[in-house]
Design an enzyme around this catalytic site. Structure first.
Site, mmCIF file in Angstrom:
data_model
loop_
_atom_site.group_PDB
_atom_site.id
_atom_site.type_symbol
_atom_site.label_atom_id
_atom_site.label_comp_id
_atom_site.label_asym_id
_atom_site.label_seq_id
_atom_site.Cartn_x
_atom_site.Cartn_y
_atom_site.Cartn_z
ATOM 1 N N GLU A 135 -3.006 35.575 152.487
ATOM 2 C CA GLU A 135 -2.633 34.613 153.421
ATOM 3 C C GLU A 135 -3.339 33.036 153.183
ATOM 4 O O GLU A 135 -4.440 32.845 152.300
ATOM 5 C CB GLU A 135 -2.760 35.020 154.905
ATOM 6 C CG GLU A 135 -1.843 35.936 155.101
ATOM 7 C CD GLU A 135 -2.018 36.275 156.834
ATOM 8 O OE1 GLU A 135 -0.784 36.346 157.492
ATOM 9 O OE2 GLU A 135 -3.074 36.649 156.972
ATOM 10 N N HIS A 152 1.588 27.412 164.052
ATOM 11 C CA HIS A 152 1.895 28.185 162.872
ATOM 12 C C HIS A 152 3.010 27.227 161.915
ATOM 13 O O HIS A 152 3.893 26.767 162.619
ATOM 14 C CB HIS A 152 2.616 29.566 163.196
ATOM 15 C CG HIS A 152 2.312 30.315 162.198
ATOM 16 N ND1 HIS A 152 3.197 30.359 160.946
ATOM 17 C CD2 HIS A 152 1.669 31.720 161.668
ATOM 18 C CE1 HIS A 152 3.090 31.231 160.107
ATOM 19 N NE2 HIS A 152 1.871 31.972 160.646
ATOM 20 N N ARG A 187 -3.534 26.563 157.564
ATOM 21 C CA ARG A 187 -2.292 26.115 158.410
ATOM 22 C C ARG A 187 -2.249 24.772 158.992
ATOM 23 O O ARG A 187 -1.220 24.127 159.356
ATOM 24 C CB ARG A 187 -2.607 27.110 159.663
ATOM 25 C CG ARG A 187 -1.998 28.208 159.291
ATOM 26 C CD ARG A 187 -1.907 29.174 160.529
ATOM 27 N NE ARG A 187 -1.830 30.570 159.871
ATOM 28 C CZ ARG A 187 -2.044 31.783 160.651
ATOM 29 N NH1 ARG A 187 -2.530 31.735 161.983
ATOM 30 N NH2 ARG A 187 -1.550 32.945 160.038
ATOM 31 N N HIS A 199 0.701 28.703 168.322
ATOM 32 C CA HIS A 199 0.507 29.942 168.098
ATOM 33 C C HIS A 199 -0.722 30.602 168.545
ATOM 34 O O HIS A 199 -0.790 31.759 168.933
ATOM 35 C CB HIS A 199 0.667 30.042 166.245
ATOM 36 C CG HIS A 199 0.332 31.367 165.798
ATOM 37 N ND1 HIS A 199 1.369 32.324 165.777
ATOM 38 C CD2 HIS A 199 -0.686 31.563 164.994
ATOM 39 C CE1 HIS A 199 0.898 33.336 165.182
ATOM 40 N NE2 HIS A 199 -0.056 32.879 164.650
ATOM 41 N N ARG A 247 -8.599 28.145 162.793
ATOM 42 C CA ARG A 247 -8.776 29.399 162.371
ATOM 43 C C ARG A 247 -8.163 29.843 160.943
ATOM 44 O O ARG A 247 -6.854 29.627 160.669
ATOM 45 C CB ARG A 247 -7.992 30.395 163.706
ATOM 46 C CG ARG A 247 -7.962 31.659 163.130
ATOM 47 C CD ARG A 247 -7.367 32.704 164.236
ATOM 48 N NE ARG A 247 -5.925 32.562 164.576
ATOM 49 C CZ ARG A 247 -5.263 33.338 163.873
ATOM 50 N NH1 ARG A 247 -5.504 34.318 163.291
ATOM 51 N NH2 ARG A 247 -3.959 32.978 164.263
HETATM 52 P P1 FAD Z 1 -3.313 39.729 173.663
HETATM 53 O O1 FAD Z 1 -2.946 40.718 172.857
HETATM 54 O O2 FAD Z 1 -2.369 38.839 174.040
HETATM 55 O O3 FAD Z 1 -3.491 40.620 175.107
HETATM 56 C C1 FAD Z 1 -3.462 39.967 176.260
HETATM 57 C C2 FAD Z 1 -3.257 40.723 177.524
HETATM 58 O O4 FAD Z 1 -3.803 40.183 178.734
HETATM 59 C C3 FAD Z 1 -1.988 41.435 177.724
HETATM 60 O O5 FAD Z 1 -1.909 42.561 177.837
HETATM 61 C C4 FAD Z 1 -1.599 40.496 178.782
HETATM 62 O O6 FAD Z 1 -0.394 41.121 179.445
HETATM 63 C C5 FAD Z 1 -2.480 40.411 179.663
HETATM 64 N N1 FAD Z 1 -2.731 39.758 180.638
HETATM 65 C C6 FAD Z 1 -2.606 38.262 180.355
HETATM 66 N N2 FAD Z 1 -3.002 37.485 181.788
HETATM 67 C C7 FAD Z 1 -3.173 38.493 182.653
HETATM 68 C C8 FAD Z 1 -3.226 38.477 183.970
HETATM 69 N N3 FAD Z 1 -3.283 37.201 184.602
HETATM 70 N N4 FAD Z 1 -3.611 39.397 184.650
HETATM 71 C C9 FAD Z 1 -3.553 40.746 183.882
HETATM 72 N N5 FAD Z 1 -3.153 40.925 182.841
HETATM 73 C C10 FAD Z 1 -3.003 39.631 181.989
HETATM 74 N N6 FAD Z 1 -3.599 37.433 164.389
HETATM 75 C C11 FAD Z 1 -4.346 38.022 163.148
HETATM 76 O O7 FAD Z 1 -5.534 38.102 163.130
HETATM 77 N N7 FAD Z 1 -3.521 38.759 162.385
HETATM 78 C C12 FAD Z 1 -1.859 38.565 162.466
HETATM 79 O O8 FAD Z 1 -1.359 38.985 161.727
HETATM 80 C C13 FAD Z 1 -1.477 37.722 163.666
HETATM 81 N N8 FAD Z 1 -0.174 37.549 163.688
HETATM 82 C C14 FAD Z 1 0.384 36.966 164.669
HETATM 83 C C15 FAD Z 1 1.603 37.044 165.203
HETATM 84 C C16 FAD Z 1 2.302 36.614 166.303
HETATM 85 C C17 FAD Z 1 3.624 36.576 166.522
HETATM 86 C C18 FAD Z 1 1.280 36.119 167.245
HETATM 87 C C19 FAD Z 1 2.036 35.429 168.580
HETATM 88 C C20 FAD Z 1 -0.037 36.031 167.088
HETATM 89 C C21 FAD Z 1 -0.485 36.630 165.979
HETATM 90 N N9 FAD Z 1 -1.993 36.531 165.773
HETATM 91 C C22 FAD Z 1 -2.443 37.377 164.602
HETATM 92 C C23 FAD Z 1 -2.947 36.298 166.860
HETATM 93 C C24 FAD Z 1 -3.505 37.497 167.339
HETATM 94 O O9 FAD Z 1 -2.211 38.455 167.484
HETATM 95 C C25 FAD Z 1 -3.877 37.422 168.820
HETATM 96 O O10 FAD Z 1 -4.834 36.310 168.930
HETATM 97 C C26 FAD Z 1 -4.676 38.637 169.334
HETATM 98 O O11 FAD Z 1 -3.515 39.740 169.342
HETATM 99 C C27 FAD Z 1 -5.111 38.393 170.841
HETATM 100 O O12 FAD Z 1 -5.461 39.583 171.169
HETATM 101 P P2 FAD Z 1 -6.018 39.856 172.757
HETATM 102 O O13 FAD Z 1 -6.383 41.123 172.993
HETATM 103 O O14 FAD Z 1 -7.095 38.896 172.962
HETATM 104 O O15 FAD Z 1 -4.900 39.341 173.562
HETATM 105 C C1 SIN Z 2 0.926 35.700 160.207
HETATM 106 O O1 SIN Z 2 1.361 36.574 159.690
HETATM 107 O O2 SIN Z 2 1.346 34.508 159.615
HETATM 108 C C2 SIN Z 2 0.088 35.267 161.306
HETATM 109 C C3 SIN Z 2 -1.298 35.647 160.947
HETATM 110 C C4 SIN Z 2 -2.091 35.039 162.062
HETATM 111 O O3 SIN Z 2 -1.856 34.317 162.875
HETATM 112 O O4 SIN Z 2 -3.492 35.274 161.489
#
Ligand code: FAD
Ligand code: SIN
Length: 550
Positions: A111, A240, A290, A351, A386
């Site tokens: 990437e 993104h 990015r 993103h 990032r």
């Molecule tokens: P999340 O997975 O967002 O979980 C948050 C949780 O908190 C959810 O369950 C939500 O319902 C809950 N929540 C929120 N507010 C409240 C509240 N007030 N009360 C109760 N519950 C609440 N990163 C990478 O490293 N590699 C990738 O390939 C990648 N691809 C991505 C593709 C997309 C489309 C997106 C959107 C992001 C991507 N990212 C990627 C970024 C990465 O996915 C996220 O940063 C990461 O998953 C965040 O994880 P988390 O557990 O912190 O939060």
């Molecule tokens: C992607 O698959 O391009 C997202 C990867 C990331 O947000 O780290």
């Protein structure tokens, strides 16, 4: 309710931490919608980790630091990089099925900003696979209870303790759990915990175009802010570069991501006339970090007046596209676009939040017994931008750091897990009061306000900023913040209202932080300070001032 550990959020951060902490006691994980609904569930590209023969820790550290434009915390970066491979093996041992090559070795993708192939992935549905396994493991764990449709409204702090008992609290910056709205019953419940962990993910929904699902309304940032947490680097919102162009955007639309891994596999950015343009901006062309690619696209669109640029994935070939990117291929096909034959219209979209609740290397916030993990936390790993696929990695590695810190604390205290100064603290905490509030009659306000916040943020606080635009945004957001507060004070809580309140708070914090950074750096690009060498770099992290507790 009472528990040893209250975790807010069921993404990769909340679930992996919950599984670890169950070793020490009871865990309640609350989540605002269905348990799988999270940013994690939509992650495509994968997790960066040093596993290739030609790769090494120093290179991954160097790539991360370069991408972070001078603002990374080197210790935090070293931690995620060095502990990365072990975390991948742990996920494998839990049952995550990552894609393998013909020899059975983990297949490593590429990437933007990475100098080597190091992205471990499960085709183009990495997040879904991780979420599936973590949820399954949590469901089988008798110490873990997951409460769906439970929305964290406010953290319990000294403010919520009956005044006559406040003086016995030694440290007034202490967290005791949270008030949560049970969205099914409409009742507010008090969950008291020894340790509380915010793992609520990102804030993409503060912008009009975002890859984030509707849950990403920045709740954790706002919760922490109101409780007195320090936030840092909030001006660095990552856009993104390549999301599928969509004409109609509604109030909580999630645009479809075309993973950077597609560019890693050879796809090339082109303008509407089919001509490449990235060489004008960076020698790494379509695979530059990015911030550079998103700004280049933004500049091309502004120059030409076009609505989108193209990503040409036809060069990858139908067979590989179907095999390696089955979800992207199918999702585009469902929208009438065969990406093996036609170029993909793409635009940048909000993103990821590089800033967040400031935590130390053990994941601790400045409030006692309150931790933050995952996207909502600012560990210092990402700096001003990032590096791709470092987010899932940061979440798993830092969940382990929090686990280790709590384990050590319990050891030091001879296994006394009671951390609060006062026994039976739950008796001294106010129940939620609805006094003076009524059901809202003006729902249309909420809908309009949400859209208005997103439009202001997208128009004035996006990829390219200026002092003039930020000032304009601040004036509007401040006014809305006051109006929403006034509406909130007289209205019974609901998910929509709580999200609106959090969105406006987060918008305010982003703008204020952006105004403080008087330079262009990483994701924060200011027209007033366009050239890096023109200005005297202040290599400091901007900390958003915490509010005082009474
Ligand atoms: P999340 O997975 O967002 O979980 C948050 C949780 O908190 C959810 O369950 C939500 O319902 C809950 N929540 C929120 N507010 C409240 C509240 N007030 N009360 C109760 N519950 C609440 N990163 C990478 O490293 N590699 C990738 O390939 C990648 N691809 C991505 C593709 C997309 C489309 C997106 C959107 C992001 C991507 N990212 C990627 C970024 C990465 O996915 C996220 O940063 C990461 O998953 C965040 O994880 P988390 O557990 O912190 O939060
Ligand atoms: C992607 O698959 O391009 C997202 C990867 C990331 O947000 O780290």
């Amino acid at each position: 309710m009472k528990t040893d550990f209250l975790i807010i959020g069921s993404g990769i951060a909340g679930l992996s931490l919950g599984l670890r902490l169950s070793e020490f006691g009871t865990v309640i994980i609350i989540t605002k919608k269905k348990k799988a609904e999270s940013n994690t569930n939509y992650a495509q590209g994968g997790i960066a980790s040093v596993l290739g023969k030609e790769d090494n820790f120093d290179l991954h550290i160097k790539d991360t630091l370069e991408c972070g434009a001078g603002l990374c915390n080197v210790k935090a970066v070293e931690t995620i990089v060095r502990e990365g491979p072990e975390s991948i093996y742990e996920l494998l041992s839990l049952g995550v099925k990552f894609t393998r090559d013909e020899n059975g070795n983990l297949k490593l993708g590429r990437e933007g900003g990475h100098s080597k192939n190091r992205i471990v992935h499960a085709k183009d549905l990495t997040g879904k696979e991780i979420e599936r396994v973590l949820l399954y493991k949590a469901s089988k764990n008798p110490k873990i209870k997951i409460l769906e449709y439970h929305f964290a409204i406010e953290l319990l702090t000294v403010r919520n303790i009956k005044p006559e008992f406040r003086k016995v609290i030694k440290n007034k910056y202490t967290c005791f759990g949270a008030y949560t709205l049970n969205a099914k019953t409409g009742k507010v419940e008090k969950i008291v915990a020894n340790k509380t962990i915010i793992a609520t993910g990102g804030l993409g929904q503060v912008y009009l175009h975002t890859t984030n699902p509707a849950i990403a309304t920045g709740d954790g940032f706002a919760l922490g802010y109101r409780a007195g947490c320090e936030l840092a680097n909030m001006e660095f919102v990552q856009f993104h570069p390549t999301t599928l162009y969509q004409k109609e955007i509604e109030e909580d639309t999630q645009v479809f991501l075309i993973s950077e891994a597609v560019r890693g596999a050879g796809a090339i950015l082109k303008n509407k006339n089919g001509k490449e343009f990235m060489h004008k901006y960076d020698k790494r062309k379509s695979l530059a970090p990015r911030d550079i690619v998103a700004r280049a696209i933004d500049s091309e669109l502004k120059r030409t007046g076009d609505n989108f640029v193209y990503l040409d994935a036809t060069v990858i070939g139908e067979e590989r596209l179907k095999k390696e990117f089955p979800n992207i291929y199918q999702q585009c096909l469902n929208r009438g676009l065969d990406i093996s034959k036609s170029m993909i219209p793409v635009v940048p979209a909000a993103h990821y939040s590089c800033g967040g609740l400031k935590v130390n290397i053990e994941g601790k916030t400045n409030i006692k017994n309150l931790y933050a993990c995952g996207e909502v936390a600012m560990t210092g790993v990402h700096g001003a931008n990032r590096l791709a696929s470092n987010s899932l990695l940061e979440a798993v590695v830092f969940s382990k750091k929090i686990y280790e810190s709590i384990r050590n604390e319990y050891k030091r205290n001879n296994n006394n897990k009671q951390n609060t100064e006062v026994k039976n603290i739950e008796k001294f905490i106010f129940n939620w009061s609805e006094k003076g509030t009524a059901n809202a009659e003006e729902w249309i306000l909420i809908k309009h306000n949400k859209l208005e916040i997103k439009e202001i943020m997208s128009d004035y606080v996006g990829i390219v900023r200026s002092t003039y635009r930020l000032k304009r945004a601040l004036r509007r957001i401040k006014m809305m913040k006051d109006e929403i507060k006034e509406f909130y004070d007289r209205t019974k809580v609901s998910v929509d209202l709580l999200e609106l309140r959090n969105l406006v708070t987060v918008a305010y914090i982003i703008i204020k932080s952006a105004m403080k950074r008087k330079e262009s750096r990483g994701l924060h690009y200011m027209l007033d300070y366009p050239k890096r060498d023109d200005i005297n770099f202040k290599k400091d992290t901007i900390i958003f001032k915490r509010i005082k507790l009474q």
